[in-house]
Design a protein around this motif. Structure first.
Motif, PDB file in Angstrom:
ATOM      1  N   THR A 112       0.772  -0.874   0.029  1.00  0.00           N
ATOM      2  CA  THR A 112      -0.191  -0.235  -0.469  1.00  0.00           C
ATOM      3  C   THR A 112       0.657   1.626   0.115  1.00  0.00           C
ATOM      4  OG1 THR A 112      -1.464  -1.151   1.675  1.00  0.00           O
ATOM      5  CG2 THR A 112      -3.000   0.533   1.360  1.00  0.00           C
ATOM      6  N   GLU A 113       1.305   1.002   0.780  1.00  0.00           N
ATOM      7  CA  GLU A 113       2.101   2.926   1.257  1.00  0.00           C
ATOM      8  C   GLU A 113       3.879   2.790   0.381  1.00  0.00           C
ATOM      9  OE1 GLU A 113       2.572   4.306   5.173  1.00  0.00           O
ATOM     10  OE2 GLU A 113       0.303   3.129   5.216  1.00  0.00           O
ATOM     11  N   ASP A 139       7.098  -0.053   3.495  1.00  0.00           N
ATOM     12  CA  ASP A 139       5.968  -0.421   3.797  1.00  0.00           C
ATOM     13  C   ASP A 139       6.261  -1.950   4.986  1.00  0.00           C
ATOM     14  OD1 ASP A 139       3.299  -0.732   4.945  1.00  0.00           O
ATOM     15  OD2 ASP A 139       2.514  -0.324   2.676  1.00  0.00           O
ATOM     16  N   ARG A 182      10.983   3.201   8.099  1.00  0.00           N
ATOM     17  CA  ARG A 182      10.456   3.554   7.162  1.00  0.00           C
ATOM     18  C   ARG A 182      11.536   4.752   6.023  1.00  0.00           C
ATOM     19  NH1 ARG A 182       5.029   3.418   6.112  1.00  0.00           N
ATOM     20  NH2 ARG A 182       5.482   3.682   3.829  1.00  0.00           N
TER      21      ARG A 182
END
Lengths: 140, 140, 140
Positions: A83-84, A88, A125
């Motif tokens: 998703t990110e 992620d 991240r």
């Protein structure tokens, strides 16, 4: 007796916050007890590590990047959760391999850390984040 | 209520110290509470593991040696921190992959361990060391 | 103040038990304190992980299966402990790589979890099991 410590990160790596914890402790009217640190995220984590040679922190980051490459690396093609971006799901895996909570005895007003031990947030991240770690003190 | 447990190690591997913790506990005037173990080093760590078959401990050591080979292995050429020899930085990595602190409920005077669980110090250095683990007990 | 939470598992993977912990907490006459979760097994473990997208849990299981393949995989031929089948020793290794105990502050009657955090039992065995996690609450 608790406080939420906010930590700014700017990309993957280890961020020492031993002093922030010591400041929290010095404000407390407690000489002996148990300090708990709890990380309120699943894409960063906690580590106690050596704080003498910064190479240790760089090598830890390098090892974990090799163990859990970004999702766009061919060896990680089996990952579903994207998703990110490519950092992620590897971030969740690295968090699972390290710690979400740490417990440290407090003796005579001081953390019972060894000589070379520092407290680190391990950011997994790439983008800058503000991370929250709950510091909690029990007397006894 | 705390005590520092000193443990002698002689090379990489798992060293059980369940009895030393039980001795600490039996000296305490507390029937119920929380026991915390905190390892004051960054090149050894703590594990709860099976204490029935010694092969489990040998296999754990073998797995971690394959996952994090010594720094003179070609696959580890990227490591920078080599101050204390080829087992130095791999020791920090193995410590990061396992535990620095453990929390174990104490119920009716006994550690709430499962049937086959033992408490281990996981030594990641080759040379003999004396390791310190802080045992800390909170009543409640 | 403690309770043993029994969890039924049916094969490897993550099993969320956040609600069981919240139920335990809501029965306790304590607003602030420290919750400890302790897993009484060495072939399953505990994780705090994202509870929004189920793909995260599937990817974690897939990663750990690749990192620690079953004992009948050629790469694992060095394993000695094979008493209970090819998922036996890999289960102990995966437990060593994750957590046996978790500590979570309780603030105003609630677990101090982040928005997306859930509490999981990580089952590492293939056969169905009933697993015991001790939930323990200290006031303070």
């Amino acid at each position: 007796m608790h406080e939420t410590i906010a930590l700014r990160t700017s990309g993957q790596g280890l961020y020492e916050f031993t002093r922030a914890v010591q400041r929290f402790l010095s404000d407390m009217p407690v000489r002996n007890g148990l300090l708990t640190l709890f990380c309120q995220h699943t894409s960063c984590s906690l580590l106690v590590q050596e704080n003498a040679d910064p190479d240790v922190q760089a090598d830890l980051k390098a090892f974990f990047r090799r163990l859990v490459p970004p999702a766009n690396d061919p060896s990680m093609s089996y990952l579903e959760h994207r998703t990110e971006g490519p950092d992620d799901m590897p971030a969740h895996i690295k968090a699972a391999l390290t710690q979400t909570s740490l417990s440290i005895p407090v003796i005579e007003g001081r953390l019972a850390l060894g000589t070379w031990q520092g407290l680190y947030l391990f950011e997994h991240r790439d983008a800058p984040h503000t991370r929250r770690v709950v510091a909690h003190l029990l007397e006894g």
